[in-house]
Design an enzyme around this catalytic site. Structure first.
Site, mmCIF file in Angstrom:
data_model
loop_
_atom_site.group_PDB
_atom_site.id
_atom_site.type_symbol
_atom_site.label_atom_id
_atom_site.label_comp_id
_atom_site.label_asym_id
_atom_site.label_seq_id
_atom_site.Cartn_x
_atom_site.Cartn_y
_atom_site.Cartn_z
ATOM 1 N N ASP A 33 -8.696 5.127 -2.775
ATOM 2 C CA ASP A 33 -8.510 3.674 -2.873
ATOM 3 C C ASP A 33 -8.268 3.327 -4.344
ATOM 4 O OD1 ASP A 33 -9.158 0.794 -3.061
ATOM 5 O OD2 ASP A 33 -9.842 1.020 -0.995
ATOM 6 N N GLN A 96 -10.001 -7.856 6.063
ATOM 7 C CA GLN A 96 -8.894 -6.888 5.967
ATOM 8 C C GLN A 96 -7.794 -7.464 5.083
ATOM 9 O OE1 GLN A 96 -7.084 -5.846 9.751
ATOM 10 N NE2 GLN A 96 -5.915 -4.128 8.868
ATOM 11 N N HIS A 102 -7.286 1.400 8.592
ATOM 12 C CA HIS A 102 -7.829 2.426 7.690
ATOM 13 C C HIS A 102 -9.348 2.398 7.747
ATOM 14 C CE1 HIS A 102 -7.037 -1.338 5.582
ATOM 15 N NE2 HIS A 102 -8.164 -1.130 4.930
ATOM 16 N N PHE A 103 -9.911 3.573 7.485
ATOM 17 C CA PHE A 103 -11.359 3.704 7.335
ATOM 18 C C PHE A 103 -11.668 3.902 5.861
ATOM 19 C CE2 PHE A 103 -10.794 4.605 11.763
ATOM 20 C CZ PHE A 103 -11.951 4.175 12.378
ATOM 21 N N HIS A 104 -12.624 3.124 5.355
ATOM 22 C CA HIS A 104 -13.128 3.302 3.993
ATOM 23 C C HIS A 104 -14.262 4.322 4.033
ATOM 24 C CE1 HIS A 104 -11.384 -0.534 2.293
ATOM 25 N NE2 HIS A 104 -11.435 -0.885 3.569
HETATM 26 P P1 DGP Z 1 -9.053 -3.747 3.483
HETATM 27 O O1 DGP Z 1 -9.422 -4.996 2.744
HETATM 28 O O2 DGP Z 1 -10.133 -3.201 4.392
HETATM 29 O O3 DGP Z 1 -7.738 -3.957 4.192
HETATM 30 O O4 DGP Z 1 -8.873 -2.620 2.381
HETATM 31 C C1 DGP Z 1 -7.680 -2.353 1.720
HETATM 32 C C2 DGP Z 1 -8.019 -1.412 0.601
HETATM 33 O O5 DGP Z 1 -6.824 -0.885 0.104
HETATM 34 C C3 DGP Z 1 -8.742 -2.063 -0.577
HETATM 35 O O6 DGP Z 1 -9.989 -1.407 -0.787
HETATM 36 C C4 DGP Z 1 -7.813 -1.853 -1.753
HETATM 37 C C5 DGP Z 1 -6.886 -0.766 -1.290
HETATM 38 N N1 DGP Z 1 -5.535 -0.857 -1.776
HETATM 39 C C6 DGP Z 1 -4.763 -1.964 -1.888
HETATM 40 N N2 DGP Z 1 -3.540 -1.646 -2.350
HETATM 41 C C7 DGP Z 1 -3.532 -0.299 -2.501
HETATM 42 C C8 DGP Z 1 -2.542 0.624 -2.945
HETATM 43 O O7 DGP Z 1 -1.414 0.279 -3.289
HETATM 44 N N3 DGP Z 1 -2.894 1.940 -2.969
HETATM 45 C C9 DGP Z 1 -4.145 2.367 -2.601
HETATM 46 N N4 DGP Z 1 -4.385 3.664 -2.683
HETATM 47 N N5 DGP Z 1 -5.110 1.520 -2.190
HETATM 48 C C10 DGP Z 1 -4.792 0.199 -2.137
#
Ligand code: DGP
Length: 139
Positions: A33, A96, A102-104
């Site tokens: 992330d 979201q 996705h899973f964190h």
């Molecule tokens: P959610 O809010 O559950 O949809 O989480 C989305 C996550 O994705 C958040 O923790 C930040 C991450 N994120 C956003 N943009 C990018 C990106 O361009 N690349 C990566 N690797 N993560 C991202």
């Protein structure tokens, strides 16, 4: 809402934008992330296009949760974490922000608060180092 094939994770899957990859198989991809809530925060996604858990076919969901377990074990070892938080948000009302399911996977340590959700970008060199640590701990 229809699945938007230009969401950021769909673009990562197509290789249009870079990511710090942890593992990949036929059905799933795991990567760091970019706005980690703790060092080692990793995301696991299916390759199937689905906005949230309600839309994902059972086979793809099964593959994704199996990869999530494998990644969680590696993250726990790589970051010496006594706890592992696994979170999965569905819909903007649930927080979201990227609309490809996705899973964190987030390492947790006693007394160490989580950083804000999806707010502060991490240094790319550090993310590359963390991805390498998780890869080295994969079974
Ligand atoms: P959610 O809010 O559950 O949809 O989480 C989305 C996550 O994705 C958040 O923790 C930040 C991450 N994120 C956003 N943009 C990018 C990106 O361009 N690349 C990566 N690797 N993560 C991202």
């Amino acid at each position: 809402m229809a699945y938007d094939s230009n969401n950021i994770f769909a673009r990562i899957l197509r290789g249009e934008i870079p990511s710090h990859k942890v593992c990949e198989d036929q059905h799933t991809l795991a990567f760091m992330d970019v706005m980690p809530q703790a060092d080692g925060h990793t995301l696991v996604i299916p390759k199937a296009p689905a906005e949230n858990i309600l839309d994902l076919p059972p086979d793809a969901l099964a593959a994704t949760i199996v990869t999530t377990q494998r990644v969680a074990r590696a993250v726990k070892q790589a970051f010496d974490a006594p706890g592992i938080l696994i979170a999965q948000l569905n819909g903007s009302a649930a927080g979201q922000s990227v609309f490809h399911i996705h899973f964190h996977v987030v390492p947790r340590h006693e007394g160490l608060d989580l950083r804000f959700h999806a707010r502060d970008m991490a240094d790319h060199k550090l993310l590359a180092e963390h991805a390498a640590r998780v890869r080295a701990a994969l079974d």
